[in-house]
Design a protein around this motif. Structure first.
Motif, PDB file in Angstrom:
ATOM      1  N   LEU A  44       0.828  -1.212   0.000  1.00  0.00           N
ATOM      2  CA  LEU A  44       0.000   0.000   0.000  1.00  0.00           C
ATOM      3  C   LEU A  44       0.862   1.261   0.000  1.00  0.00           C
ATOM      4  O   LEU A  44       0.526   2.247  -0.663  1.00  0.00           O
ATOM      5  CB  LEU A  44      -0.946  -0.006   1.205  1.00  0.00           C
ATOM      6  CG  LEU A  44      -2.043  -1.068   1.147  1.00  0.00           C
ATOM      7  CD1 LEU A  44      -2.763  -1.163   2.484  1.00  0.00           C
ATOM      8  CD2 LEU A  44      -3.021  -0.773   0.018  1.00  0.00           C
ATOM      9  N   LYS A  46       3.827   1.541  -1.331  1.00  0.00           N
ATOM     10  CA  LYS A  46       4.374   1.673  -2.686  1.00  0.00           C
ATOM     11  C   LYS A  46       3.307   2.101  -3.696  1.00  0.00           C
ATOM     12  O   LYS A  46       3.618   2.812  -4.647  1.00  0.00           O
ATOM     13  CB  LYS A  46       5.021   0.361  -3.121  1.00  0.00           C
ATOM     14  CG  LYS A  46       6.310   0.062  -2.391  1.00  0.00           C
ATOM     15  CD  LYS A  46       6.889  -1.254  -2.873  1.00  0.00           C
ATOM     16  CE  LYS A  46       8.257  -1.510  -2.323  1.00  0.00           C
ATOM     17  NZ  LYS A  46       8.852  -2.728  -2.902  1.00  0.00           N
ATOM     18  N   GLU A  47       2.063   1.672  -3.496  1.00  0.00           N
ATOM     19  CA  GLU A  47       0.981   2.124  -4.370  1.00  0.00           C
ATOM     20  C   GLU A  47       0.727   3.616  -4.173  1.00  0.00           C
ATOM     21  O   GLU A  47       0.499   4.349  -5.136  1.00  0.00           O
ATOM     22  CB  GLU A  47      -0.302   1.343  -4.082  1.00  0.00           C
ATOM     23  CG  GLU A  47      -0.292  -0.080  -4.578  1.00  0.00           C
ATOM     24  CD  GLU A  47      -1.511  -0.863  -4.115  1.00  0.00           C
ATOM     25  OE1 GLU A  47      -2.553  -0.257  -3.792  1.00  0.00           O
ATOM     26  OE2 GLU A  47      -1.412  -2.109  -4.061  1.00  0.00           O
ATOM     27  N   PRO A  50       4.881   5.669  -5.425  1.00  0.00           N
ATOM     28  CA  PRO A  50       5.787   4.817  -6.205  1.00  0.00           C
ATOM     29  C   PRO A  50       7.257   5.215  -6.099  1.00  0.00           C
ATOM     30  O   PRO A  50       8.136   4.402  -6.397  1.00  0.00           O
ATOM     31  CB  PRO A  50       5.282   4.978  -7.646  1.00  0.00           C
ATOM     32  CG  PRO A  50       3.870   5.439  -7.508  1.00  0.00           C
ATOM     33  CD  PRO A  50       3.826   6.263  -6.247  1.00  0.00           C
ATOM     34  N   GLU A 119      -7.828   0.755   3.141  1.00  0.00           N
ATOM     35  CA  GLU A 119      -6.764   1.018   2.175  1.00  0.00           C
ATOM     36  C   GLU A 119      -6.812   2.428   1.607  1.00  0.00           C
ATOM     37  O   GLU A 119      -5.781   3.085   1.466  1.00  0.00           O
ATOM     38  CB  GLU A 119      -6.801  -0.021   1.055  1.00  0.00           C
ATOM     39  CG  GLU A 119      -6.490  -1.419   1.542  1.00  0.00           C
ATOM     40  CD  GLU A 119      -6.469  -2.458   0.445  1.00  0.00           C
ATOM     41  OE1 GLU A 119      -6.616  -2.097  -0.748  1.00  0.00           O
ATOM     42  OE2 GLU A 119      -6.287  -3.647   0.770  1.00  0.00           O
ATOM     43  N   LYS A 123      -3.780   5.058   2.239  1.00  0.00           N
ATOM     44  CA  LYS A 123      -3.032   5.660   1.118  1.00  0.00           C
ATOM     45  C   LYS A 123      -3.121   7.178   1.168  1.00  0.00           C
ATOM     46  O   LYS A 123      -2.132   7.868   0.881  1.00  0.00           O
ATOM     47  CB  LYS A 123      -3.530   5.113  -0.216  1.00  0.00           C
ATOM     48  CG  LYS A 123      -3.089   3.688  -0.473  1.00  0.00           C
ATOM     49  CD  LYS A 123      -3.220   3.332  -1.933  1.00  0.00           C
ATOM     50  CE  LYS A 123      -4.274   2.316  -2.182  1.00  0.00           C
ATOM     51  NZ  LYS A 123      -4.365   1.902  -3.587  1.00  0.00           N
TER      52      LYS A 123
END
Length: 138
Positions: A44, A46-47, A50, A119, A123
């Motif tokens: 999560l 890295k999403e 990036p 999530e 994020k």
């Protein structure tokens, strides 16, 4: 008998890869819900960012940074703790922070076995931490 695989030469392993490999090893070593939770949090992060940089600090703590530390991923016997370095300065409308609430700087999310992760909210929190780190008012 298949040929024996040789390790890549030391020069092939960059210092940027080493922390990621150590985090991989920690996840594998845990081999239970904590490893699964840490792997999910990592994905999560890295999403959400990036360009995040993975680090390994303080004798074994996974750290994710972008213009400074965003958060850490500590594992204990009964909890995976995601600590945001500047969490006290972040808006948390979903009320994810449930630990380290009294300090002036950090805030944390303690996750226990069976906990669900919001999530979308997580994020958003990661992106807010990145924005804070890259802002002129750091």
């Amino acid at each position: 008998m298949p040929p024996r695989r040789q390790a890549p030469p030391a020069s092939a392993t960059t210092s940027a890869q080493a922390p990621s490999r150590l985090i991989d090893a920690r996840i594998e070593e845990l081999a239970d819900w904590r490893g699964q939770m840490l792997a999910r949090l990592r994905a999560l992060i890295k999403e959400a960012d990036p360009d995040v940089i993975e680090e390994w600090k303080w004798r074994g703590v996974p750290v994710w940074s972008h213009a400074g530390i965003l958060c850490t991923g500590e594992t204990y016997k009964n909890v995976v703790k995601m600590t945001f370095a500047k969490g006290a300065r972040l808006d948390d409308p979903a009320r994810l922070f449930n630990s380290s609430l009294d300090g002036n700087t950090r805030r944390a999310i303690d996750l226990h076995e069976g906990d669900e992760i919001d999530e979308k909210a997580l994020k958003a929190l990661i992106r807010a931490a990145m924005a804070l780190n890259t802002s002129a008012t750091r």
